[in-house]
Design a protein around this motif. Structure first.
Motif, PDB file in Angstrom:
ATOM      1  N   VAL A  48       0.789  -1.127  -0.010  1.00 49.76           N
ATOM      2  CA  VAL A  48       0.000   0.187   0.051  1.00 49.76           C
ATOM      3  C   VAL A  48       1.002   1.251   0.100  1.00 49.76           C
ATOM      4  O   VAL A  48       0.498   2.153  -0.815  1.00 49.76           O
ATOM      5  CB  VAL A  48      -0.836   0.071   1.250  1.00 49.76           C
ATOM      6  N   GLU A  49       1.911   1.370   0.924  1.00 51.05           N
ATOM      7  CA  GLU A  49       2.877   2.410   0.783  1.00 51.05           C
ATOM      8  C   GLU A  49       3.540   2.721  -0.528  1.00 51.05           C
ATOM      9  O   GLU A  49       3.844   3.631  -0.675  1.00 51.05           O
ATOM     10  CB  GLU A  49       3.813   2.456   2.074  1.00 51.05           C
ATOM     11  N   ILE A  50       3.926   1.668  -1.104  1.00 47.76           N
ATOM     12  CA  ILE A  50       4.643   1.677  -2.341  1.00 47.76           C
ATOM     13  C   ILE A  50       3.663   2.470  -3.540  1.00 47.76           C
ATOM     14  O   ILE A  50       3.919   3.373  -4.074  1.00 47.76           O
ATOM     15  CB  ILE A  50       5.008   0.286  -3.137  1.00 47.76           C
ATOM     16  N   VAL A  51       2.438   2.063  -3.411  1.00 48.96           N
ATOM     17  CA  VAL A  51       1.392   2.699  -4.413  1.00 48.96           C
ATOM     18  C   VAL A  51       1.186   3.975  -3.794  1.00 48.96           C
ATOM     19  O   VAL A  51       1.094   5.067  -4.479  1.00 48.96           O
ATOM     20  CB  VAL A  51       0.206   1.646  -4.429  1.00 48.96           C
ATOM     21  N   LYS A  52       1.024   4.164  -2.587  1.00 48.45           N
ATOM     22  CA  LYS A  52       0.493   5.695  -1.989  1.00 48.45           C
ATOM     23  C   LYS A  52       1.885   6.632  -2.310  1.00 48.45           C
ATOM     24  O   LYS A  52       1.432   7.958  -2.601  1.00 48.45           O
ATOM     25  CB  LYS A  52       0.289   5.498  -0.456  1.00 48.45           C
ATOM     26  N   ARG A  53       3.064   6.235  -2.107  1.00 44.44           N
ATOM     27  CA  ARG A  53       3.862   7.102  -2.430  1.00 44.44           C
ATOM     28  C   ARG A  53       4.338   7.256  -4.161  1.00 44.44           C
ATOM     29  O   ARG A  53       5.333   8.175  -4.357  1.00 44.44           O
ATOM     30  CB  ARG A  53       5.214   6.833  -1.916  1.00 44.44           C
ATOM     31  N   LYS A  54       3.794   6.471  -4.716  1.00 44.95           N
ATOM     32  CA  LYS A  54       3.787   6.640  -6.410  1.00 44.95           C
ATOM     33  C   LYS A  54       5.248   6.483  -6.517  1.00 44.95           C
ATOM     34  O   LYS A  54       5.810   7.178  -7.599  1.00 44.95           O
ATOM     35  CB  LYS A  54       3.173   7.924  -6.817  1.00 44.95           C
ATOM     36  N   LEU A  55       5.832   5.393  -6.308  1.00 44.25           N
ATOM     37  CA  LEU A  55       6.956   4.970  -6.639  1.00 44.25           C
ATOM     38  C   LEU A  55       6.918   4.494  -8.303  1.00 44.25           C
ATOM     39  O   LEU A  55       5.874   3.840  -8.448  1.00 44.25           O
ATOM     40  CB  LEU A  55       7.663   3.777  -5.758  1.00 44.25           C
ATOM     41  N   PRO A  56       7.977   4.688  -8.927  1.00 41.20           N
ATOM     42  CA  PRO A  56       7.727   4.292 -10.268  1.00 41.20           C
ATOM     43  C   PRO A  56       7.952   3.025 -10.774  1.00 41.20           C
ATOM     44  O   PRO A  56       8.740   2.587 -11.808  1.00 41.20           O
ATOM     45  CB  PRO A  56       8.976   5.390 -11.015  1.00 41.20           C
ATOM     46  N   VAL A  57       7.201   2.046  -9.906  1.00 37.23           N
ATOM     47  CA  VAL A  57       7.279   0.588 -10.215  1.00 37.23           C
ATOM     48  C   VAL A  57       6.045   0.002 -10.222  1.00 37.23           C
ATOM     49  O   VAL A  57       5.231   0.882  -9.695  1.00 37.23           O
ATOM     50  CB  VAL A  57       8.209   0.015  -9.136  1.00 37.23           C
ATOM     51  N   SER A  58       5.762  -1.148 -10.465  1.00 40.15           N
ATOM     52  CA  SER A  58       4.528  -1.960 -10.526  1.00 40.15           C
ATOM     53  C   SER A  58       4.492  -2.692  -9.602  1.00 40.15           C
ATOM     54  O   SER A  58       5.670  -3.641  -9.466  1.00 40.15           O
ATOM     55  CB  SER A  58       4.279  -2.497 -11.827  1.00 40.15           C
ATOM     56  N   VAL A  59       3.426  -3.172  -8.565  1.00 42.02           N
ATOM     57  CA  VAL A  59       3.600  -4.048  -7.732  1.00 42.02           C
ATOM     58  C   VAL A  59       2.733  -5.395  -8.135  1.00 42.02           C
ATOM     59  O   VAL A  59       1.620  -4.835  -8.646  1.00 42.02           O
ATOM     60  CB  VAL A  59       2.925  -3.685  -6.331  1.00 42.02           C
ATOM     61  N   VAL A  60       3.383  -6.481  -8.238  1.00 43.70           N
ATOM     62  CA  VAL A  60       2.640  -7.496  -8.857  1.00 43.70           C
ATOM     63  C   VAL A  60       2.406  -8.517  -7.830  1.00 43.70           C
ATOM     64  O   VAL A  60       3.050  -8.693  -6.714  1.00 43.70           O
ATOM     65  CB  VAL A  60       3.753  -8.165  -9.969  1.00 43.70           C
ATOM     66  N   THR A  61       1.367  -9.297  -8.169  1.00 46.20           N
ATOM     67  CA  THR A  61       0.987 -10.555  -7.080  1.00 46.20           C
ATOM     68  C   THR A  61       1.314 -11.737  -7.337  1.00 46.20           C
ATOM     69  O   THR A  61       1.323 -12.539  -6.504  1.00 46.20           O
ATOM     70  CB  THR A  61      -0.475 -10.454  -7.442  1.00 46.20           C
ATOM     71  N   GLU A  62       2.316 -12.078  -8.410  1.00 49.47           N
ATOM     72  CA  GLU A  62       2.751 -13.385  -8.774  1.00 49.47           C
ATOM     73  C   GLU A  62       4.401 -13.299  -8.711  1.00 49.47           C
ATOM     74  O   GLU A  62       4.911 -12.215  -9.594  1.00 49.47           O
ATOM     75  CB  GLU A  62       2.484 -13.995 -10.122  1.00 49.47           C
ATOM     76  N   GLU A  63       5.046 -13.822  -8.228  1.00 49.39           N
ATOM     77  CA  GLU A  63       6.637 -13.889  -7.774  1.00 49.39           C
ATOM     78  C   GLU A  63       7.240 -14.144  -9.307  1.00 49.39           C
ATOM     79  O   GLU A  63       8.349 -13.643  -9.767  1.00 49.39           O
ATOM     80  CB  GLU A  63       7.069 -14.936  -6.786  1.00 49.39           C
ATOM     81  N   ASP A  64       6.507 -14.874 -10.209  1.00 47.95           N
ATOM     82  CA  ASP A  64       7.159 -15.452 -11.469  1.00 47.95           C
ATOM     83  C   ASP A  64       7.119 -14.229 -12.397  1.00 47.95           C
ATOM     84  O   ASP A  64       8.159 -13.845 -13.147  1.00 47.95           O
ATOM     85  CB  ASP A  64       6.278 -16.370 -12.160  1.00 47.95           C
ATOM     86  N   ALA A  65       6.008 -13.133 -12.133  1.00 51.23           N
ATOM     87  CA  ALA A  65       6.172 -11.987 -12.912  1.00 51.23           C
ATOM     88  C   ALA A  65       7.078 -10.895 -12.655  1.00 51.23           C
ATOM     89  O   ALA A  65       7.408  -9.819 -13.313  1.00 51.23           O
ATOM     90  CB  ALA A  65       4.945 -11.424 -12.880  1.00 51.23           C
ATOM     91  N   ALA A  66       7.841 -10.920 -11.644  1.00 47.80           N
ATOM     92  CA  ALA A  66       8.549  -9.948 -10.850  1.00 47.80           C
ATOM     93  C   ALA A  66      10.041  -9.808 -11.120  1.00 47.80           C
ATOM     94  O   ALA A  66      10.743 -10.612 -11.669  1.00 47.80           O
ATOM     95  CB  ALA A  66       8.732 -10.007  -9.423  1.00 47.80           C
ATOM     96  N   ASP A  67      10.532  -8.458 -11.225  1.00 47.14           N
ATOM     97  CA  ASP A  67      12.025  -8.317 -11.577  1.00 47.14           C
ATOM     98  C   ASP A  67      12.859  -8.063 -10.113  1.00 47.14           C
ATOM     99  O   ASP A  67      14.043  -8.487 -10.246  1.00 47.14           O
ATOM    100  CB  ASP A  67      12.101  -6.956 -12.297  1.00 47.14           C
ATOM    101  N   PHE A  68      12.022  -7.757  -9.201  1.00 44.66           N
ATOM    102  CA  PHE A  68      12.824  -7.956  -7.909  1.00 44.66           C
ATOM    103  C   PHE A  68      11.754  -8.126  -6.745  1.00 44.66           C
ATOM    104  O   PHE A  68      10.624  -8.104  -6.949  1.00 44.66           O
ATOM    105  CB  PHE A  68      12.924  -6.207  -7.606  1.00 44.66           C
ATOM    106  N   ILE A  69      12.300  -8.766  -5.898  1.00 46.83           N
ATOM    107  CA  ILE A  69      11.404  -9.250  -4.529  1.00 46.83           C
ATOM    108  C   ILE A  69      11.794  -8.614  -3.378  1.00 46.83           C
ATOM    109  O   ILE A  69      12.934  -8.063  -3.196  1.00 46.83           O
ATOM    110  CB  ILE A  69      11.676 -10.602  -4.487  1.00 46.83           C
ATOM    111  N   LEU A  70      10.769  -7.881  -2.760  1.00 53.17           N
ATOM    112  CA  LEU A  70      10.830  -7.262  -1.550  1.00 53.17           C
ATOM    113  C   LEU A  70      10.658  -8.340  -0.381  1.00 53.17           C
ATOM    114  O   LEU A  70       9.580  -8.600  -0.140  1.00 53.17           O
ATOM    115  CB  LEU A  70      10.089  -5.980  -1.475  1.00 53.17           C
ATOM    116  N   THR A  71      11.748  -8.497   0.483  1.00 53.39           N
ATOM    117  CA  THR A  71      11.418  -9.381   1.594  1.00 53.39           C
ATOM    118  C   THR A  71      11.747  -8.831   2.705  1.00 53.39           C
ATOM    119  O   THR A  71      12.772  -7.841   2.730  1.00 53.39           O
ATOM    120  CB  THR A  71      12.064 -10.873   1.345  1.00 53.39           C
TER     121      THR A  71
END
Length: 146
Positions: A48-71
């Motif tokens: 929610v905070e990533i979207v709220k702060r308007k970071l120039p990235v997309s948050v995806v719901t599938e790990e296979d579609a990601a370029d980066f993983i935030l853990t």
């Protein structure tokens, strides 16, 4: 004169390598980030905070579609009466790391506590405050022009 030109060349080479190294640590705009499952649903708060702060990235719901993983994880500090009475110590501390899927390297790390620095227990605290601080650091470190 030859030493002068060699010195200038080495100086330019060092400056160029610094610029290249700095560019490699940034996450490209439009990158896809998957926020991994974390204890206490902290992953939802971070998303929610990533979207709220308007970071120039997309948050995806599938790990296979990601370029980066935030853990990461949230740890609770010891509950001592003097910490809550004086409002000094964080009750929770969060730490996250951004991992590149391509080469499995850690691109960025951050950590934050949940208490306010100036107002202690009177300011907003908890997971929302930690997420706010972490994503603000991420935005500054990875997406701000220096």
């Amino acid at each position: 004169m030859r030493k002068f030109y060699c010195g200038i060349f080495l100086l330019l080479l060092a400056a160029f390598s610094f610029v290249i190294a700095d560019a490699q640590t940034k996450v490209p705009e439009g990158a896809k980030i998957f926020v991994a499952q974390m204890e206490g649903d902290f992953h939802d708060v971070l998303s929610v905070e990533i979207v709220k702060r308007k970071l120039p990235v997309s948050v995806v719901t599938e790990e296979d579609a990601a370029d980066f993983i935030l853990t990461g994880k949230v740890t609770k500090s010891g509950d001592k009466w003097y910490n809550s009475a004086l409002g000094g110590k964080d009750t929770q501390e969060g730490s996250v790391r951004l991992i590149s899927v391509k080469d499995k390297s850690i691109v960025w790390v951050g950590e934050a506590g949940d208490k306010g620095v100036l107002w202690g227990s009177l300011s907003r605290n908890g997971q929302g405050k930690m997420a706010e601080r972490l994503i603000a650091k991420m935005k500054k470190d990875l997406f701000s022009a220096k």
